[in-house]
Design a protein around this motif. Structure first.
Motif, PDB file in Angstrom:
ATOM      1  N   HIS A  23       5.118 -37.873 -41.284  1.00  0.00           N
ATOM      2  CA  HIS A  23       5.148 -38.126 -39.841  1.00  0.00           C
ATOM      3  C   HIS A  23       4.312 -39.354 -39.498  1.00  0.00           C
ATOM      4  CE1 HIS A  23       7.517 -34.899 -38.155  1.00  0.00           C
ATOM      5  NE2 HIS A  23       6.876 -34.006 -38.879  1.00  0.00           N
ATOM      6  N   GLY A  24       3.324 -39.659 -40.349  1.00  0.00           N
ATOM      7  CA  GLY A  24       2.498 -40.842 -40.155  1.00  0.00           C
ATOM      8  C   GLY A  24       3.052 -42.079 -40.834  1.00  0.00           C
ATOM      9  N   SER A  25       4.301 -42.014 -41.290  1.00  0.00           N
ATOM     10  CA  SER A  25       5.006 -43.141 -41.924  1.00  0.00           C
ATOM     11  C   SER A  25       4.338 -43.602 -43.218  1.00  0.00           C
ATOM     12  CB  SER A  25       5.133 -44.316 -40.947  1.00  0.00           C
ATOM     13  OG  SER A  25       5.889 -43.950 -39.821  1.00  0.00           O
ATOM     14  N   CYS A  26       3.890 -42.656 -44.014  1.00  0.00           N
ATOM     15  CA  CYS A  26       3.307 -42.989 -45.316  1.00  0.00           C
ATOM     16  C   CYS A  26       4.365 -42.930 -46.413  1.00  0.00           C
ATOM     17  CB  CYS A  26       2.199 -41.997 -45.680  1.00  0.00           C
ATOM     18  SG  CYS A  26       0.722 -42.086 -44.647  1.00  0.00           S
ATOM     19  N   ALA A  27       4.279 -43.861 -47.354  1.00  0.00           N
ATOM     20  CA  ALA A  27       5.024 -43.703 -48.600  1.00  0.00           C
ATOM     21  C   ALA A  27       4.370 -42.550 -49.351  1.00  0.00           C
ATOM     22  CB  ALA A  27       4.945 -44.984 -49.420  1.00  0.00           C
ATOM     23  N   ILE A  28       5.142 -41.779 -50.110  1.00  0.00           N
ATOM     24  CA  ILE A  28       4.618 -40.575 -50.754  1.00  0.00           C
ATOM     25  C   ILE A  28       4.680 -40.680 -52.273  1.00  0.00           C
ATOM     26  CG2 ILE A  28       4.799 -38.070 -50.959  1.00  0.00           C
ATOM     27  CD1 ILE A  28       4.112 -39.005 -48.127  1.00  0.00           C
ATOM     28  N   CYS A  56       4.924 -48.435 -56.167  1.00  0.00           N
ATOM     29  CA  CYS A  56       4.873 -48.489 -54.701  1.00  0.00           C
ATOM     30  C   CYS A  56       4.197 -49.760 -54.187  1.00  0.00           C
ATOM     31  CB  CYS A  56       4.144 -47.256 -54.167  1.00  0.00           C
ATOM     32  SG  CYS A  56       5.023 -45.700 -54.457  1.00  0.00           S
ATOM     33  N   LEU A  57       3.237 -50.270 -54.946  1.00  0.00           N
ATOM     34  CA  LEU A  57       2.515 -51.465 -54.520  1.00  0.00           C
ATOM     35  C   LEU A  57       3.322 -52.743 -54.736  1.00  0.00           C
ATOM     36  CD1 LEU A  57      -1.129 -50.828 -55.831  1.00  0.00           C
ATOM     37  CD2 LEU A  57      -0.304 -50.646 -53.483  1.00  0.00           C
ATOM     38  N   LYS A  58       4.168 -52.751 -55.751  1.00  0.00           N
ATOM     39  CA  LYS A  58       4.891 -53.971 -56.090  1.00  0.00           C
ATOM     40  C   LYS A  58       5.738 -54.459 -54.916  1.00  0.00           C
ATOM     41  CE  LYS A  58       7.837 -56.049 -59.623  1.00  0.00           C
ATOM     42  NZ  LYS A  58       8.590 -55.826 -60.883  1.00  0.00           N
ATOM     43  N   ASN A  59       5.526 -55.722 -54.574  1.00  0.00           N
ATOM     44  CA  ASN A  59       6.259 -56.349 -53.461  1.00  0.00           C
ATOM     45  C   ASN A  59       6.132 -55.555 -52.158  1.00  0.00           C
ATOM     46  OD1 ASN A  59       7.245 -58.393 -55.217  1.00  0.00           O
ATOM     47  ND2 ASN A  59       8.906 -57.045 -55.868  1.00  0.00           N
ATOM     48  N   LYS A  60       5.041 -54.806 -52.034  1.00  0.00           N
ATOM     49  CA  LYS A  60       4.780 -53.990 -50.834  1.00  0.00           C
ATOM     50  C   LYS A  60       5.927 -53.018 -50.534  1.00  0.00           C
ATOM     51  CE  LYS A  60       1.654 -57.220 -48.535  1.00  0.00           C
ATOM     52  NZ  LYS A  60       1.324 -57.935 -47.264  1.00  0.00           N
ATOM     53  N   ARG A  61       6.440 -52.408 -51.595  1.00  0.00           N
ATOM     54  CA  ARG A  61       7.520 -51.440 -51.400  1.00  0.00           C
ATOM     55  C   ARG A  61       7.104 -50.311 -50.462  1.00  0.00           C
ATOM     56  NH1 ARG A  61       8.661 -51.513 -57.651  1.00  0.00           N
ATOM     57  NH2 ARG A  61      10.597 -52.692 -57.816  1.00  0.00           N
ATOM     58  N   TYR A  62       5.823 -50.009 -50.432  1.00  0.00           N
ATOM     59  CA  TYR A  62       5.343 -48.898 -49.613  1.00  0.00           C
ATOM     60  C   TYR A  62       5.675 -49.061 -48.129  1.00  0.00           C
ATOM     61  CZ  TYR A  62       1.453 -52.182 -48.857  1.00  0.00           C
ATOM     62  OH  TYR A  62       0.698 -53.283 -48.562  1.00  0.00           O
ATOM     63  N   VAL A  63       5.896 -50.285 -47.674  1.00  0.00           N
ATOM     64  CA  VAL A  63       6.209 -50.512 -46.255  1.00  0.00           C
ATOM     65  C   VAL A  63       7.550 -49.876 -45.894  1.00  0.00           C
ATOM     66  CG1 VAL A  63       6.664 -52.232 -44.479  1.00  0.00           C
ATOM     67  CG2 VAL A  63       4.836 -52.628 -46.155  1.00  0.00           C
ATOM     68  N   ASP A  64       8.595 -50.236 -46.624  1.00  0.00           N
ATOM     69  CA  ASP A  64       9.921 -49.666 -46.362  1.00  0.00           C
ATOM     70  C   ASP A  64       9.961 -48.179 -46.711  1.00  0.00           C
ATOM     71  OD1 ASP A  64      11.020 -52.002 -45.393  1.00  0.00           O
ATOM     72  OD2 ASP A  64      11.743 -52.661 -47.360  1.00  0.00           O
ATOM     73  N   MET A  65       9.211 -47.791 -47.732  1.00  0.00           N
ATOM     74  CA  MET A  65       9.139 -46.376 -48.089  1.00  0.00           C
ATOM     75  C   MET A  65       8.548 -45.552 -46.946  1.00  0.00           C
ATOM     76  SD  MET A  65       7.817 -46.407 -52.034  1.00  0.00           S
ATOM     77  CE  MET A  65       8.963 -46.608 -53.395  1.00  0.00           C
ATOM     78  N   GLY A  66       7.520 -46.082 -46.306  1.00  0.00           N
ATOM     79  CA  GLY A  66       6.903 -45.380 -45.180  1.00  0.00           C
ATOM     80  C   GLY A  66       7.880 -45.186 -44.029  1.00  0.00           C
ATOM     81  N   LYS A  67       8.675 -46.206 -43.763  1.00  0.00           N
ATOM     82  CA  LYS A  67       9.689 -46.099 -42.708  1.00  0.00           C
ATOM     83  C   LYS A  67      10.722 -45.031 -43.058  1.00  0.00           C
ATOM     84  CE  LYS A  67       9.249 -50.972 -41.374  1.00  0.00           C
ATOM     85  NZ  LYS A  67       9.918 -52.294 -41.357  1.00  0.00           N
ATOM     86  N   LYS A  68      11.086 -44.988 -44.342  1.00  0.00           N
ATOM     87  CA  LYS A  68      12.057 -43.993 -44.797  1.00  0.00           C
ATOM     88  C   LYS A  68      11.478 -42.586 -44.692  1.00  0.00           C
ATOM     89  CE  LYS A  68      16.062 -42.949 -46.578  1.00  0.00           C
ATOM     90  NZ  LYS A  68      17.311 -43.175 -45.823  1.00  0.00           N
ATOM     91  N   SER A  69      10.189 -42.438 -44.974  1.00  0.00           N
ATOM     92  CA  SER A  69       9.541 -41.134 -44.833  1.00  0.00           C
ATOM     93  C   SER A  69       9.662 -40.612 -43.406  1.00  0.00           C
ATOM     94  CB  SER A  69       8.051 -41.237 -45.197  1.00  0.00           C
ATOM     95  OG  SER A  69       7.843 -41.282 -46.580  1.00  0.00           O
ATOM     96  N   LYS A  70       9.403 -41.481 -42.459  1.00  0.00           N
ATOM     97  CA  LYS A  70       9.492 -41.109 -41.051  1.00  0.00           C
ATOM     98  C   LYS A  70      10.909 -40.665 -40.697  1.00  0.00           C
ATOM     99  CE  LYS A  70       7.732 -41.156 -36.798  1.00  0.00           C
ATOM    100  NZ  LYS A  70       6.609 -40.296 -36.384  1.00  0.00           N
ATOM    101  N   GLU A  71      11.871 -41.374 -41.221  1.00  0.00           N
ATOM    102  CA  GLU A  71      13.280 -41.063 -40.959  1.00  0.00           C
ATOM    103  C   GLU A  71      13.658 -39.703 -41.543  1.00  0.00           C
ATOM    104  OE1 GLU A  71      17.460 -42.698 -42.740  1.00  0.00           O
ATOM    105  OE2 GLU A  71      15.999 -44.209 -42.107  1.00  0.00           O
ATOM    106  N   ILE A  72      13.228 -39.444 -42.761  1.00  0.00           N
ATOM    107  CA  ILE A  72      13.559 -38.187 -43.437  1.00  0.00           C
ATOM    108  C   ILE A  72      12.930 -37.000 -42.741  1.00  0.00           C
ATOM    109  CG2 ILE A  72      13.206 -36.848 -45.557  1.00  0.00           C
ATOM    110  CD1 ILE A  72      13.426 -39.513 -47.096  1.00  0.00           C
TER     111      ILE A  72
END
Length: 226
Positions: A152-157, A194-210
């Protein structure tokens, strides 16, 4: 009738002879209203507690400090591979609290690791919102409801495969990374991905969506279908 809260819970019932027609999905959820308050102003006291003097991404661990949660394994992986390019916040207490504090002090990690101990639930949403990655490296975890909160906090997991939530809401290489604890350097590999190329940014957005589709409404719907 039986209400199952997750994939593994459904498997448990099926393996014990319960017919699928008697099973209804009732997702294990948190109250989204409690954890979607990023727009509210954070208190100065809490802001100081979680503020780092660098621009590195922030990873969060929030759980009981016990052997089962593998907090020491996480700390060792952090020390070996990520000191200096990743910040870490640790929330929680338990019988390993002293070991955690001693590890941070002995390795002089106080500028990049903040151990906060117990934090009131009302403050958690702000910390989730300030974090980029949430990690639950447990050796065993029936579900791990704290992952719902972090999403819910838009974190990559990042989650071990031994965590029940990894079968339902942690989508490997989409909103996070699921690893096998039996593999060597598995925590390091997950964090690096998750750190490579800041993948965690888009992952966090996807977490929120899911997680927006994993809510009380589905639970109510399951009950109404009985």
């Amino acid at each position: 009738y039986f209400l199952y809260i997750s994939t593994l819970n459904k498997r448990y019932y099926l393996e014990r002879g319960i017919k699928s027609k008697r099973l209804f999905f009732s997702p294990y959820t948190v109250d989204s209203k409690l954890f979607c308050i990023q727009e509210k102003k954070i208190s100065k006291e809490l802001d100081l507690k979680i503020k780092f003097n660098n621009e590195n991404p922030v990873m969060l661990f929030a759980s009981k400090l016990s052997e089962r949660k593998n907090i020491m394994g996480l700390l060792k992986a952090y020390k070996n591979s990520f000191e200096g390019n990743l910040n870490l916040i640790i929330i929680g207490n338990g019988k390993l609290s002293s070991s955690v504090k001693d590890f941070i002090k002995l390795n002089k990690l106080s500028t990049s690791i903040k151990y906060l101990g117990f934090i009131n639930q009302q403050s958690l949403p702000f910390i989730y919102a300030r974090s980029d990655i949430f990690i639950l490296p447990s050796f065993s975890e029936k579900f791990g409801l704290v992952i719902n909160e972090a999403m819910h906090g838009s974190c990559a997991i990042i989650s071990s495969i031994e965590v029940g939530a990894s079968y339902d809401i942690v989508k490997h290489k989409k909103n996070g990374y699921v690893y096998n604890s039996l593999e060597n350097n598995s925590i390091e590999k997950a964090i690096r991905y998750c750190l490579k190329n800041k993948r965690y940014v888009d992952m966090g957005k996807k977490s929120k969506e899911i997680i927006e589709n994993w809510n009380y409404d589905k639970t109510v719907k399951s009950l109404s279908e009985l």
